[in-house]
Design an enzyme around this catalytic site. Structure first.
Site, PDB file in Angstrom:
ATOM      1  N   ASP A  10      31.624 -73.781  26.346  1.00 34.97           N
ATOM      2  CA  ASP A  10      31.604 -72.644  25.452  1.00 34.97           C
ATOM      3  C   ASP A  10      32.279 -71.556  26.291  1.00 34.97           C
ATOM      4  O   ASP A  10      32.530 -71.929  27.428  1.00 34.97           O
ATOM      5  CB  ASP A  10      29.867 -72.429  25.438  1.00 34.97           C
ATOM      6  CG  ASP A  10      29.729 -71.326  24.268  1.00 34.97           C
ATOM      7  OD1 ASP A  10      28.551 -70.921  23.975  1.00 34.97           O
ATOM      8  OD2 ASP A  10      30.516 -70.925  23.630  1.00 34.97           O
ATOM      9  N   SER A  11      32.243 -70.336  25.712  1.00 36.70           N
ATOM     10  CA  SER A  11      33.296 -69.419  26.136  1.00 36.70           C
ATOM     11  C   SER A  11      32.407 -68.538  27.251  1.00 36.70           C
ATOM     12  O   SER A  11      33.028 -67.642  27.864  1.00 36.70           O
ATOM     13  CB  SER A  11      33.767 -68.704  25.190  1.00 36.70           C
ATOM     14  OG  SER A  11      32.687 -67.987  24.608  1.00 36.70           O
ATOM     15  N   GLY A  13      30.215 -66.464  25.529  1.00 36.70           N
ATOM     16  CA  GLY A  13      30.024 -65.372  24.489  1.00 36.70           C
ATOM     17  C   GLY A  13      28.800 -65.215  24.105  1.00 36.70           C
ATOM     18  O   GLY A  13      27.962 -64.142  24.079  1.00 36.70           O
ATOM     19  N   ASP A  64      34.129 -64.602  21.606  1.00 38.58           N
ATOM     20  CA  ASP A  64      33.945 -64.016  20.353  1.00 38.58           C
ATOM     21  C   ASP A  64      33.012 -62.882  20.978  1.00 38.58           C
ATOM     22  O   ASP A  64      32.272 -62.924  21.722  1.00 38.58           O
ATOM     23  CB  ASP A  64      33.406 -64.806  19.359  1.00 38.58           C
ATOM     24  CG  ASP A  64      32.249 -65.475  19.706  1.00 38.58           C
ATOM     25  OD1 ASP A  64      31.409 -66.100  18.881  1.00 38.58           O
ATOM     26  OD2 ASP A  64      32.066 -65.750  20.852  1.00 38.58           O
ATOM     27  N   GLY A 134      26.976 -66.954  15.392  1.00 36.74           N
ATOM     28  CA  GLY A 134      26.187 -65.568  15.074  1.00 36.74           C
ATOM     29  C   GLY A 134      24.949 -66.189  14.332  1.00 36.74           C
ATOM     30  O   GLY A 134      24.106 -65.225  14.000  1.00 36.74           O
ATOM     31  N   ASP A 184      24.814 -77.952  18.732  1.00 38.07           N
ATOM     32  CA  ASP A 184      24.394 -78.039  19.982  1.00 38.07           C
ATOM     33  C   ASP A 184      23.133 -77.169  20.084  1.00 38.07           C
ATOM     34  O   ASP A 184      22.961 -76.149  19.141  1.00 38.07           O
ATOM     35  CB  ASP A 184      25.347 -77.427  20.906  1.00 38.07           C
ATOM     36  CG  ASP A 184      25.355 -75.776  20.919  1.00 38.07           C
ATOM     37  OD1 ASP A 184      25.754 -75.331  20.056  1.00 38.07           O
ATOM     38  OD2 ASP A 184      24.989 -75.299  22.124  1.00 38.07           O
ATOM     39  N   CYS A 222      11.348 -96.013  16.776  1.00 39.55           N
ATOM     40  CA  CYS A 222      12.482 -95.640  17.895  1.00 39.55           C
ATOM     41  C   CYS A 222      12.520 -96.776  18.799  1.00 39.55           C
ATOM     42  O   CYS A 222      11.340 -97.365  19.218  1.00 39.55           O
ATOM     43  CB  CYS A 222      11.842 -94.459  18.536  1.00 39.55           C
ATOM     44  SG  CYS A 222      13.076 -93.895  19.943  1.00 39.55           S
ATOM     45  N   CYS A 224      14.101 -96.371  21.732  1.00 37.97           N
ATOM     46  CA  CYS A 224      14.700 -96.179  23.197  1.00 37.97           C
ATOM     47  C   CYS A 224      13.697 -96.684  24.068  1.00 37.97           C
ATOM     48  O   CYS A 224      12.504 -97.187  23.929  1.00 37.97           O
ATOM     49  CB  CYS A 224      14.532 -94.593  23.119  1.00 37.97           C
ATOM     50  SG  CYS A 224      13.224 -93.909  23.617  1.00 37.97           S
ATOM     51  N   CYS A 227      10.098 -95.504  24.265  1.00 30.70           N
ATOM     52  CA  CYS A 227       9.072 -95.806  23.272  1.00 30.70           C
ATOM     53  C   CYS A 227       9.216 -97.396  23.473  1.00 30.70           C
ATOM     54  O   CYS A 227       8.074 -98.086  22.974  1.00 30.70           O
ATOM     55  CB  CYS A 227       9.733 -95.616  21.861  1.00 30.70           C
ATOM     56  SG  CYS A 227       9.628 -93.772  21.334  1.00 30.70           S
ATOM     57  N   HIS A 252      13.339 -89.488  25.310  1.00 32.89           N
ATOM     58  CA  HIS A 252      13.326 -89.907  24.081  1.00 32.89           C
ATOM     59  C   HIS A 252      13.697 -88.914  23.008  1.00 32.89           C
ATOM     60  O   HIS A 252      14.333 -89.280  21.799  1.00 32.89           O
ATOM     61  CB  HIS A 252      11.715 -89.827  23.674  1.00 32.89           C
ATOM     62  CG  HIS A 252      11.278 -90.173  22.416  1.00 32.89           C
ATOM     63  ND1 HIS A 252      11.562 -91.175  21.610  1.00 32.89           N
ATOM     64  CD2 HIS A 252      10.896 -88.999  21.532  1.00 32.89           C
ATOM     65  CE1 HIS A 252      11.324 -90.918  20.266  1.00 32.89           C
ATOM     66  NE2 HIS A 252      10.864 -89.620  20.236  1.00 32.89           N
TER      67      HIS A 252
END
Lengths: 314, 407
Positions: A10-11, A13, A64, A134, A184, A222, A224, A227, A252
């Protein structure tokens, strides 16, 4: 990092919004007060891109001028136009355009006209990808989805669309239905540290007393590591008390989000995306109480979810 | 369970321990620390491959009094299943090395006081054995009345009596189908006579081995040596000996030299918490100068740069550009993949990944230390190894054995 897979930076911002009381935003750039020693630090578009060039991520973000979604008045318009001027400075400063993909970020608050101007300006720069910025800042869900829908409609079909700061599974499903590709969020790991696990039905609060004698895994569907190995009862005793509790629930939750992405991806490829959305909503809202904003968004997305509004029989 | 002494060097010995589960270990062996059954920061799925010897853990029954309840452990089928550590040895040690403070408080006939998640409380025999039986450990220590060396004679005598009575009571409450897995506790604190008496009593019981308690509480190092000697002299040679509360390298060497086979140690974790990486050399052949950097020790013993032969302070700005691994040639997960500069960056960004990576390395390095100890015993060179090790810790300055180790 010894990380052989994709990376995005990321910048800086976003910090403008989250640390706003420290920031002074001018045409030149953003002045922060360093959280380390209190000295003023100026971050210009050129600085941000240079640092991102050195870090070397595959995707880098333009700097930005971000405002809180709840801001009204001329500041929103000023920020949108400045974002367009800054994208040109970012493009000029970018020294590795063949190795790193610079994404522009669509701003304009909740105002459709401002968003339109920004969309047009960024699309004209022919960038490799676009972010919808934003949002995820406290605006109402109804305004949120409309902005996402407007942006995905106005962005090129053949380039990635990245909705920044989105992480609730429901939001991701809705944005995907509206044509977005990337997200994200700190939500999965942050909520894990507070003892909440993400499961197909929604959120499981492991701190709840009932979990002390619940010997099931977090999520029955699940696969994983967590689990497969641990019960809710055991995790209940670990969360908020042992670092390992945070680690295991984070593990998880991340697996859960990755499985969600895989499911969205494969259901679209296999031509059964509407069915996936329907099944997702039925699990999350077994009483049929799908929120209005989701219904409206799915309408625009062209997904029929009328059956999800009927309560599931027990 | 089978324990066989294979080699000796002085009183130090290498043994092979074969548990009822089929797991085999070579002793002296390090037990890794757990909290509520799991490692503090190392992801459990990484534990198996951390090191060839990373198979044995300590756990504290006091973590299973309430939170989770013994019933939760029992329902899972024991602590191995609860924590998903099947394939590991889980050894129950009453003393919580990370949190407990032994204060020598009064104990009743029914139990001693321990730190639990709901504060300090008396833990009685029935409760203790309920937890032990629910956990199904591979080895477990009997309920100790452990006191530090400064308590009055009367209290010390009482602790020996309690401990002996409680050993018998624990044995009567152990689940028969779990076999002989008890390590009888030996106390005695500040009195060599009491120490001998405690050991004599424990020696006559039908146990798998012994756990020497009351150490690591600020006692004089030479006194500790006498206590170990006196106790071990009364114990049968062919049974396991564990000690709790001793964990630093010098303490390990002293204990092993006296004839100890098992130790649980918080030393790796203590270093990790202070952002230190364990770097002491493990081979007598390595020269005193740091092979990595060929640096002479500075007059301030490396305090400013965070440099020492034994430990490396990863927070130091020196490592902001050091692209070497924590220890060159180390085969742990961290050293194979990452550099000092990365860990320095993580620490400065307050990322918990730093602790995980450091703990993996520190645990690996300590397991290698134990391996080096065993090798020296097999070569009948334990005394030389111990002398070399303790002398190189202070840059070749003469090292007075009576000084306590300061971490």
């Amino acid at each position: 990092m010894n990380w052989p897979r994709a990376l995005l930076t990321d910048s800086g911002g976003f910090q403008m919004v989250s640390l706003l009381h420290l920031a002074d935003i001018t045409e030149e750039g953003v002045t922060f007060q360093s959280p380390v020693d209190g000295k003023p630090m100026l971050l210009t578009p050129e600085d941000s891109i240079q640092i991102q060039n050195k870090i070397g991520a595959d995707i880098i973000m333009a700097l930005d001028d971000v405002v809180k979604t709840t801001t009204t008045g001329p500041r929103v318009e000023e920020a949108m136009y400045r974002t367009l001027r800054w994208i040109d400075r970012c493009i000029a400063a970018h020294s590795r355009p063949h190795e790193q993909n610079l994404f522009g970020i669509v701003q304009g608050g909740l105002d459709p006209q401002l968003r339109d101007i920004c969309l047009e300006g960024l699309v004209a720069r022919n960038l490799p990808g676009y972010a919808i910025g934003g949002l995820a800042g406290g605006e109402g869900k109804d305004a949120f989805w409309r902005v996402v829908a407007q942006c995905t409609a106005g962005l090129p079909e053949d380039k990635p669309r990245y909705v920044m700061g989105i992480g609730f599974p429901l939001d991701i499903v809705v944005c995907t239905a509206l044509g977005a590709d990337m997200y994200d969020c700190v939500y999965p790991t942050r909520t894990a540290r507070f003892g909440s696990a993400l499961v197909s039905e929604g959120v499981l609060r492991l701190t709840h007393a009932a979990m002390a004698t619940d010997y099931r895994p977090l999520d029955s569907s699940c696969t994983c590591m967590v689990c497969k190995r641990y019960t809710r009862a055991y995790l209940h005793t670990l969360v908020t008390k042992e670092a390992m509790g945070s680690q295991l629930v984070s593990y998880h939750n991340i697996s859960h989000m990755m499985q969600l992405s895989r499911n969205l991806h494969s259901s679209i490829l296999e031509g059964r995306f509407p069915e996936f959305v329907q099944s997702f909503l039925q699990k999350q809202f077994p009483k049929g109480d799908v929120p209005d904003w989701v219904c409206n968004a799915m309408d625009v997305a062209g997904i029929d979810i009328s059956m999800c509004r009927i309560p599931q029989s027990a | 369970m089978e324990f066989t002494v294979r080699a000796c060097s002085g009183h130090g010995r290498v043994g092979s321990l074969r548990l009822a589960s089929g797991l085999e270990f070579e002793t002296p062996s390090l037990l890794m620390i757990t909290r509520r059954g799991l490692p503090v920061v190392i992801p459990p799925e990484m534990l198996m491959d951390l090191h060839p010897d990373s198979r044995a853990c300590q756990f504290t029954p006091m973590h299973f009094l309430e939170d989770p309840l013994a019933a939760v452990v029992a329902k899972a089928g024991g602590v191995h299943k609860l924590a998903s550590l099947t394939g590991f040895a889980m050894v129950a040690v009453a003393r919580d090395s990370l949190g407990n403070e032994i204060a020598g408080e009064e104990a009743s006939n029914l139990g001693a006081s321990f730190e639990t998640s709901s504060g300090r409380r008396i833990v009685g025999l029935e409760k203790y054995m309920e937890v032990v039986n629910a956990c199904k450990p591979d080895l477990w220590v009997s309920l100790p009345d452990e006191v530090p060396h400064w308590v009055p004679e009367k209290r010390n005598r009482e602790s020996v009596d309690h401990t002996s009575q409680w050993l018998d009571h624990c044995l009567s409450l152990q689940h028969a189908e779990h076999g002989n897995r008890c390590l009888g506790v030996v106390v005695g604190a500040g009195s060599l006579e009491e120490r001998a008496r405690s050991a004599e009593q424990a020696a006559t019981r039908n146990v798998a081995g012994f756990s020497l308690a009351g150490f690591g509480l600020g006692e004089d190092v030479a006194q500790r040596g006498f206590h170990l000697e006196v106790a071990i002299a009364k114990l049968p040679n062919d049974k396991l000996r564990h000690v709790c509360g001793l964990g630093s390298p010098e303490e390990v060497l002293q204990a092993v030299g006296a004839g100890i086979d098992l130790l649980d140690s918080t030393y790796p974790y203590m270093l990790t918490k202070e952002c230190l990486a364990m770097t002491f050399p493990l081979k007598m052949e390595v020269p005193l100068r740091n092979a990595d950097r060929d640096m002479q020790p500075t007059p301030d013993h490396g305090v400013a740069s965070g440099f020492s032969l034994a430990k490396v302070n990863l927070r130091s700005a020196t490592y902001g550009i050091d692209e070497t691994p924590l220890v060159t040639g180390c085969k742990c997960y961290t050293c194979k993949r990452h550099t000092k500069v990365y860990i320095n960056q993580l620490l400065n960004s307050n990322e918990t990944l730093a602790q995980t990576l450091l703990e993996i390395h520190n645990t690996y390095h300590y397991l290698e230390f134990f391996k080096a100890i065993r090798e020296s015993i097999k070569a009948d060179k334990f005394h030389e190894f111990r002398t070399w090790f303790t002398s190189q810790r202070v840059f070749g300055m003469t090292y007075d054995v009576s000084e306590s180790f300061v971490a």
